[in-house]
Design an enzyme around this catalytic site. Structure first.
Site, short mmCIF file in Angstrom:
data_model
loop_
_atom_site.label_atom_id
_atom_site.label_comp_id
_atom_site.label_asym_id
_atom_site.label_seq_id
_atom_site.Cartn_x
_atom_site.Cartn_y
_atom_site.Cartn_z
N LYS A 129 0.79 -1.17 -0.18
CA LYS A 129 0.09 -0.03 -0.01
C LYS A 129 0.94 1.06 -0.16
CE LYS A 129 -4.42 0.99 0.20
NZ LYS A 129 -5.58 0.38 -0.19
N ASP A 169 -7.00 4.44 -4.51
CA ASP A 169 -7.67 4.49 -3.09
C ASP A 169 -8.36 5.84 -2.68
OD1 ASP A 169 -7.72 2.26 -0.71
OD2 ASP A 169 -7.20 4.02 0.16
P1 NDP Z 1 -12.89 7.98 -2.71
O1 NDP Z 1 -11.94 8.98 -2.49
O2 NDP Z 1 -13.50 7.97 -4.06
O3 NDP Z 1 -14.15 8.31 -1.68
C1 NDP Z 1 -13.98 8.46 -0.25
C2 NDP Z 1 -15.46 8.74 0.24
O4 NDP Z 1 -15.28 8.61 1.68
C3 NDP Z 1 -15.58 10.26 0.04
O5 NDP Z 1 -17.00 10.15 0.00
C4 NDP Z 1 -15.01 10.87 1.15
O6 NDP Z 1 -15.44 12.03 1.50
C5 NDP Z 1 -15.46 9.85 2.45
N1 NDP Z 1 -14.50 9.93 3.37
C6 NDP Z 1 -13.31 9.87 3.22
N2 NDP Z 1 -12.35 10.06 4.37
C7 NDP Z 1 -13.46 10.26 5.24
C8 NDP Z 1 -13.26 10.52 6.56
N3 NDP Z 1 -12.27 10.63 7.35
N4 NDP Z 1 -14.54 10.76 7.23
C9 NDP Z 1 -15.61 10.49 6.41
N5 NDP Z 1 -15.70 10.15 5.37
C10 NDP Z 1 -14.49 10.29 4.66
O7 NDP Z 1 -12.37 6.61 -2.26
P2 NDP Z 1 -12.79 5.14 -2.38
O8 NDP Z 1 -14.35 5.13 -2.67
O9 NDP Z 1 -12.03 4.64 -3.44
O10 NDP Z 1 -12.31 4.52 -1.17
C11 NDP Z 1 -13.46 4.38 -0.18
C12 NDP Z 1 -13.16 3.24 0.92
O11 NDP Z 1 -13.02 2.19 0.19
C13 NDP Z 1 -11.68 3.48 1.43
O12 NDP Z 1 -11.44 2.74 2.92
C14 NDP Z 1 -10.69 2.56 0.61
O13 NDP Z 1 -9.56 2.01 1.28
C15 NDP Z 1 -11.58 1.47 0.34
N6 NDP Z 1 -11.45 0.60 -0.78
C16 NDP Z 1 -11.30 1.21 -1.90
C17 NDP Z 1 -11.06 0.38 -3.01
C18 NDP Z 1 -11.12 0.89 -4.54
O14 NDP Z 1 -11.04 0.17 -5.48
N7 NDP Z 1 -11.26 2.33 -4.82
C19 NDP Z 1 -10.86 -1.13 -3.02
C20 NDP Z 1 -11.13 -1.86 -1.50
C21 NDP Z 1 -11.31 -0.93 -0.61
P3 NDP Z 1 -14.93 13.39 1.13
O15 NDP Z 1 -14.99 13.69 -0.16
O16 NDP Z 1 -15.59 14.57 2.12
O17 NDP Z 1 -13.40 13.29 1.77
O1 2IT Z 2 -8.06 -1.35 -0.92
C1 2IT Z 2 -7.88 -2.04 -2.10
O2 2IT Z 2 -8.07 -3.00 -2.12
C2 2IT Z 2 -7.67 -0.94 -3.02
N1 2IT Z 2 -7.77 0.19 -3.00
C3 2IT Z 2 -7.51 -1.40 -4.44
C4 2IT Z 2 -6.27 -2.02 -4.52
C5 2IT Z 2 -5.88 -2.15 -6.17
O3 2IT Z 2 -4.62 -2.68 -6.38
O4 2IT Z 2 -6.59 -2.45 -6.70
#
Ligand code: NDP
Ligand code: 2IT
Length: 448
Positions: A129, A169
């Protein structure tokens, strides 16, 4: 769940001593250890091979300076991280988080989780990561580009298509991956699939954007089916409104559920008539606005400041898709009191240990992050395969592979929970199934 095994307790103590001031990392290790006792008892050979001591220590941790200049000519310095946690079963693989809260402990918790998650996907990927404490909010395109280029100006020497393959992420989407990919290609003078989540015109995979949210619903659907129920007619809360949240909302709705709330870090919207996802997509994906703006377009919906309140809305199913520790014990109690029967995690480690205790002691169906959100990285694995084979699959082909992977992940969680005496505890099943594959590979490869 309390840890009783003396060896695991002692190793946890040593891990805490070695990593002071990394509470999220210790939280992730504690959760995994709390479910490994029956495995350790049946497999003393893994303990003797030092697998556990090695699995909690990253193979390599890189911390570097990221200087960049904003549009006004002001100089800034951010800190960059890449933690290459474990390469026993494949090249390091995992996202890059850009958020002001990022520090080494956060990246280590995410990297540690990624090791087990990637093992569950059935694909050959190790865990890693990265990220930075850079805050993308309010930055112009030019500033984002210069930051991403500076980030890659150091990172490029540590990664590679067969070595370490970063992705998105929080705060890192297709735009940022594009700028990072361009810089990598320029510095190395080679076009390889070194990053995933790329744009569709330069090696990105169809369905990668949708994959984490869709995968979460595929996993949850399997869990619901195995327990004699379904998404049909259920009221669902989805926290966040980013990449994972949007596509979780889309697939849950397709499955016949009614999603009534979404959020961002400022507050949440409640639309009792069902969220209009087209509006959310435009606000968030195109205009990069706050979720609050939704009520200007849908006056019958409500907006509330603060993100915790979302968990007080009555629902059948909660899908936390924002960030770590967003559901604490109190919020979990509120969910249960209001009739919630299922929590399935799109975000990484969104539930505190107290919240998990509330789910387990009240008999909720609990889909743990490292299994439930593995669809994103699994589809990244499919992107890597397409890049190295110089081919591209249709949306339907990728989606079908993703669906089958999520089914097999649920099966592994279900079977291992039962085999090790914790039937229905999918957190235990996920940890055990993820661990055993990596541990066998580490033992076979000797002390490295
Ligand atoms: P994005 O940046 O697209 O979206 C994040 C969302 O979460 C936004 O709405 C953001 O609000 C909110 N957020 C972030 N930090 C906080 C906080 N401290 N408190 C409240 N809300 C918060 O990210 P993703 O959708 O990609 O990721 C979301 C989650 O999913 C994370 O935990 C990530 O690690 C996990 N994840 C992502 C994957 C991926 O493929 N993208 C895969 C697996 C897991 P704001 O805009 O106000 O910051
Ligand atoms: O938390 C996760 O699994 C991700 N942010 C996606 C990682 C990836 O390599 O696609």
């Amino acid at each position: 769940m309390a840890i009783k095994n003396a060896y695991l307790l002692d190793l946890l103590e040593r891990t805490k001593k070695r990593n002071p001031a990394e509470p999220e990392f210790i939280q992730a290790v504690t959760e995994v250890f709390s479910t490994l006792e029956p495995v350790i008892e049946q497999r003393p050979d893994l303990v003797e091979a030092g697998v556990l001591e090695r699995i909690v220590e990253p193979e390599r941790q890189i911390i570097f300076r990221i200087p960049w200049v904003d549009d006004k000519g002001v100089h800034h310095v951010n800190r960059g991280f890449r933690v290459q946690f474990n390469s026993a079963i494949g090249p390091y693989k995992g996202g890059i988080r850009l958020h002001p809260s990022v520090n080494l402990g956060i990246i280590k918790f995410l990297g540690f989780e990624q090791v087990f998650k990637n093992s569950l996907t059935t694909l050959p990927m190790g865990g890693g990561k990265g990220g930075s404490d850079f805050d993308p909010k309010g930055k112009t395109d030019g500033e984002i580009m210069r930051f991403c280029q500076s980030f890659m100006a150091e990172l490029y020497r540590h990664i590679g298509a067969d070595c370490d393959v970063p992705a998105g992420d929080i705060g890192t989407g297709a735009r940022e991956i594009g700028y990072m990919f361009g810089m990598y290609k320029k510095l190395r003078n080679e076009w390889v699939g070194v990053l995933t989540g790329k744009g569709l015109t330069y090696g990105g995979s169809l369905a990668r954007k949708e994959a984490t949210g869709y995968g979460l619903c595929y996993f949850t659907n399997e869990m619901l089916k195995a327990n004699g129920t379904s998404f049909e007619g259920k009221t669902v809360l989805v926290s966040g409104s980013g990449n994972v949240a949007i596509y979780a909302c889309e697939k849950a709705t397709e499955y016949g559920a009614k999603v009534v709330a979404m959020s961002d870090s400022n507050g949440y919207i409640y639309d009792k008539n069902c969220i209009n996802l087209d509006i959310v997509k435009r606000l968030k994906e195109v205009e990069r606005k706050r979720i609050k703006e939704y009520v200007n377009e849908v006056p019958t919906a409500e907006y509330h400041d603060g993100c915790k309140g979302i968990w007080t809305i009555p629902c059948d199913i909660a899908l936390p898709c924002a960030t770590q520790n967003e559901i604490d014990g109190e919020s979990a109690e509120a969910l249960v009191k209001n009739g919630c029967k299922v929590v399935s995690e799109g975000a990484n480690m969104p539930s505190t240990p107290e919240a998990i205790d509330v789910y387990l002691s009240n008999g909720l169906l609990y889909g743990p992050a490292k299994a439930a959100n593995a669809g994103g990285v699994a589809t990244s694995g499919l992107e890597m395969s397409q890049n190295s084979g110089r081919i591209s699959w249709t949306f339907e082909e990728v989606d079908e592979k993703l669906h089958n992977i999520m089914k097999s992940i649920f099966k592994a969680c279900d079977e291992n929970a039962e085999k090790y005496g914790m039937k229905g505890n999918y957190m235990a099943g996920a940890n055990i199934a993820g661990f055993i594959k990596v541990a066998e590979a580490m033992k076979a490869q000797g002390d490295v």
